[in-house]
Design a protein around this motif. Structure first.
Motif, short mmCIF file in Angstrom:
data_model
loop_
_atom_site.label_atom_id
_atom_site.label_comp_id
_atom_site.label_asym_id
_atom_site.label_seq_id
_atom_site.Cartn_x
_atom_site.Cartn_y
_atom_site.Cartn_z
N ASP A 3 0.79 -1.21 0.00
CA ASP A 3 0.00 0.00 0.00
C ASP A 3 0.83 1.27 0.00
O ASP A 3 0.40 2.29 0.50
CB ASP A 3 -0.92 0.01 1.22
CG ASP A 3 -1.57 -1.33 1.41
OD1 ASP A 3 -2.52 -1.61 0.68
OD2 ASP A 3 -1.08 -2.08 2.27
N VAL A 22 -8.32 1.73 6.99
CA VAL A 22 -7.86 0.41 6.58
C VAL A 22 -8.68 -0.11 5.41
O VAL A 22 -8.17 -0.82 4.55
CB VAL A 22 -7.92 -0.56 7.78
CG1 VAL A 22 -7.61 -1.97 7.33
CG2 VAL A 22 -6.93 -0.12 8.85
N ILE A 25 -7.01 1.04 2.47
CA ILE A 25 -5.76 0.30 2.26
C ILE A 25 -6.02 -1.02 1.56
O ILE A 25 -5.37 -1.39 0.59
CB ILE A 25 -5.06 0.06 3.61
CG1 ILE A 25 -4.64 1.39 4.23
CG2 ILE A 25 -3.86 -0.85 3.45
CD1 ILE A 25 -4.23 1.28 5.68
N THR A 111 6.98 -5.05 4.93
CA THR A 111 5.61 -5.37 5.28
C THR A 111 5.50 -5.68 6.76
O THR A 111 6.46 -6.10 7.41
CB THR A 111 5.09 -6.57 4.48
OG1 THR A 111 5.94 -7.70 4.69
CG2 THR A 111 5.05 -6.26 2.99
N LEU A 125 0.26 -5.71 5.78
CA LEU A 125 0.21 -4.42 5.11
C LEU A 125 1.62 -3.92 4.83
O LEU A 125 2.55 -4.23 5.56
CB LEU A 125 -0.51 -3.38 5.97
CG LEU A 125 -1.97 -3.63 6.31
CD1 LEU A 125 -2.49 -2.53 7.22
CD2 LEU A 125 -2.82 -3.71 5.04
N LEU A 206 0.20 5.18 7.49
CA LEU A 206 -0.98 4.37 7.79
C LEU A 206 -1.63 4.84 9.08
O LEU A 206 -2.04 4.04 9.92
CB LEU A 206 -0.59 2.89 7.90
CG LEU A 206 0.02 2.26 6.64
CD1 LEU A 206 0.46 0.84 6.91
CD2 LEU A 206 -0.97 2.30 5.49
#
Length: 364
Positions: A3, A22, A25, A111, A125, A206
């Motif tokens: 993302d 989210v 995302i 990640t 993510l 995020l």
């Protein structure tokens, strides 16, 4: 699922941070990014999603990814298109094997697994990007000016909060048209992994899940180099117009939803990969020739390989490799004639895409 897109611009700004859900995302990771003529014709920014864009495909290395360092190797001049580190993990965070290599740097996605998004099972993510520069290629001006001194494995480093421009959706959550940019503050770390050789870790944004400075320090402490291994791709380019050079090679472009098996970017010969303050935005650079190997697409409004394979005036050519894969030559610069684009396509030679042992080493 990834993302985050590479750093578009490092700049100071007072704009408040944008909140990215989210849900946005997850939706972003499910989209297939396009770098096609029809996306441009429609006036849609290719691959714009609700969060910063990143890569979703990884070129497997020629060795198993390690769960930790495999021992440092002294930094020595390596071939321009060789990978010099392997993937590794620290807790729930994993640095992947490098996705792409340029004459100035290599990049890998970071990640985070086991992320509780509050709806369904935990997910993985994208948390950020590791960029490893060749000795002398990086100028850490921003970090030296604004960062806090730190020590990583006995060497100089700087921890900073940098302003990052991100792409977000339009006024409506479901909108992917007319995206807007916001400037958000994210933690970042730069350190010397060897004398005169720098690496950086930049978090993706995020909201409350953004990777912390403490995690970045742990990842940096675990980083090691390895014996250089040439990048390999299943396509060989035998013809190219004068004035172009290979700018990057690897499995993808750090763009969300990109399912490419391999990607080569050719840039103007004068492109400078030295004295960098950050990665070059080769995806956004309009003066580029992209050669992509990807799975055949039989569904959707734009199946590939395209018919006719080289539509007049559209600056791309498709080449069918076999029943499963095709290649695309895309003149992003818009400066080549139809005949020049077709000549590049006609000059492509292919290994067996499904057999990595047959792939060609990239020599520049």
């Amino acid at each position: 699922m990834n993302d985050m897109r590479q750093l578009l611009e490092v700049a100071k700004a007072d704009a408040p941070p944008v909140r990215v859900s989210v849900d946005d995302i997850v939706r972003a990771g499910q989209r297939r990014v396009r770098h096609r003529w029809y996306a441009r014709a429609a006036g849609v920014a290719c691959g714009v999603a609700a969060v910063v864009l990143a890569a979703a495909s990884v070129l497997p290395a020629d060795h198993p990814a390690e769960s930790g360092p495999v021992g440092s190797v002294a930094v020595a001049p390596a071939p321009l298109f060789a990978f010099t580190f392997s993937g590794y993990a620290v807790g729930d965070y994993r640095v992947g094997d490098p996705l792409e290599v340029t004459p100035g740097y290599q990049r890998a996605d970071i990640t985070q697994s086991n992320v509780d998004v509050g709806d369904g099972p935990p997910v993985a993510l994208s948390a950020g990007t590791l960029t490893v520069y060749r000795p002398g290629a990086f100028q850490p001006d921003t970090f030296l000016r604004d960062g806090k001194p730190v020590t990583v494995r006995g060497r100089e480093g700087r921890a900073a909060v940098i302003a990052k421009r991100v792409l977000v959706a339009g006024p409506e959550r479901s909108s992917r048209l007319n995206p807007t940019e916001r400037v958000v503050d994210v933690p970042a770390l730069a350190w010397q992994y060897a004398g005169g050789a720098w690496a950086t870790i930049e978090a993706s944004y995020l909201a409350e899940r953004t990777m912390t400075a403490g995690v970045q320090r742990q990842l940096a402490e675990r980083f090691t180099t390895r014996v250089p291994v040439a990048a390999k791709v299943p396509v060989r380019v035998t013809h190219l117009p004068d004035g172009w050079r290979l700018g990057s090679a690897g499995a993808g472009s750090l763009v969300a939803g990109d399912t490419s098996v391999a990607l080569l970017r050719f840039v103007p010969a004068a492109t400078d990969f030295g004295g960098l303050t950050g990665p070059l935005d080769l995806d956004a650079n309009p003066a580029a020739i992209r050669i992509t190997v990807a799975p055949v697409e039989t569904e959707g409004p734009y199946p590939h390989p395209f018919d006719p394979p080289c539509p007049a005036g559209q600056h791309f050519c498709d080449v069918k490799i076999d029943a499963r894969y095709y290649a695309e030559v895309h003149d992003q610069s818009g400066t080549l004639s139809d005949a020049q684009v077709r000549a590049i396509a006609d000059g492509l030679r292919f290994a067996t895409v499904a057999d990595k042992g047959s792939w060609f080493a990239v020599t520049g």
